[in-house]
Design an enzyme around this catalytic site. Structure first.
Site, PDB file in Angstrom:
ATOM      1  N   THR A  83     -43.473  23.035 121.619  1.00 31.79           N
ATOM      2  CA  THR A  83     -42.509  23.234 120.356  1.00 31.79           C
ATOM      3  C   THR A  83     -42.811  24.649 119.844  1.00 31.79           C
ATOM      4  OG1 THR A  83     -42.138  22.682 118.034  1.00 31.79           O
ATOM      5  CG2 THR A  83     -44.256  22.177 118.909  1.00 31.79           C
ATOM      6  N   CYS A 196     -36.660  27.375 119.152  1.00 34.83           N
ATOM      7  CA  CYS A 196     -36.990  26.298 118.569  1.00 34.83           C
ATOM      8  C   CYS A 196     -36.444  25.624 120.195  1.00 34.83           C
ATOM      9  CB  CYS A 196     -36.201  25.661 117.678  1.00 34.83           C
ATOM     10  SG  CYS A 196     -36.225  23.950 117.541  1.00 34.83           S
TER      11      CYS A 196
END
Length: 229
Positions: A83, A196
């Site tokens: 992430t 993202c």
């Protein structure tokens, strides 16, 4: 082949992309029935997101450092945090282990350099877009970083957390992201960073004329390449 340790689950939807991309790259490089040697520690994202919302990054760092230590003890030769946002605590995680932690912004910066892009739009969570931990890595590497303006910051954040992390892919939201990308391109952005790991589930290169840098794919391919060195 080196053992790759993945800290995933943030969200698990994008962790699937990591697993698939790494294995596809290994198969492409080695052929036959080859696949990657991977250890996966998947965290409970509800717990991580609660820490983010409360600004409790120390607890997030503790959770992620514990996951990294477990992967190292299990035999991981290199570790990835799957992430972008949680790379805010990457220094704490790296200090807890003895094997390399592959930073997602480093993989992104290398791809930008290879493409000759010096001015890039950045889409991600509001933490990634507005705080320094990610942007500064790119700025220090010589890039200009542009982010959305005003309410568009919250809109991108909403699409990530309230839709993509829940497995929802809406055409209306895709149109909004493309509108924001076009706006930043008009301001001078030469490429767009999907900062993202979920955005790549909705936006692809075919959707825009602006070069797309999907951090999930860049990070995963870098891990696969390093596992073969």
């Amino acid at each position: 082949m080196k053992m790759i340790g993945l800290i995933g689950g943030m969200s698990w939807e994008s962790t699937v992309t990591y697993y698939q991309t790494i294995n596809e790259h290994i198969k492409q490089k080695l052929g036959g029935l080859h696949s990657a040697e991977i250890l996966l520690f998947s965290v409970d994202f509800e717990e991580i997101e609660a820490c983010q919302s409360a600004g409790d990054w120390d607890t997030s760092a503790s959770i992620l450092a514990d996951a990294a230590c477990r992967l190292e003890r299990a035999g991981a030769d290199l570790i990835l945090i799957c992430t972008n946002t949680i790379h805010k605590v990457a220094p704490q995680v790296q200090s807890a282990i003895h094997v390399p932690l592959l930073h997602i912004a480093d993989a992104t910066a290398d791809a930008l350099k290879t493409a000759g892009v010096t001015d890039a739009a950045l889409l991600g969570t509001k933490y990634t877009m507005c705080q320094d931990f990610y942007r500064d890595k790119l700025i220090q590497a010589g890039f200009r970083v542009r982010i959305p303006h005003g309410k568009d910051i919250e809109l991108v954040h909403h699409i990530i957390f309230d839709e993509l992390c829940l497995g929802e892919r809406k055409e209306a939201s895709k149109a909004e992201l493309l509108r924001i990308i076009d706006s930043l391109a008009r301001e001078g952005a030469q490429g767009v960073i999907l900062g993202c790991t979920e955005i790549g589930l909705l936006i692809h290169q075919a959707d825009t004329s602006l070069p797309v840098f999907d951090t999930t794919l860049l990070h995963a391919v870098r891990a696969a390449e390093l596992s073969l060195l």
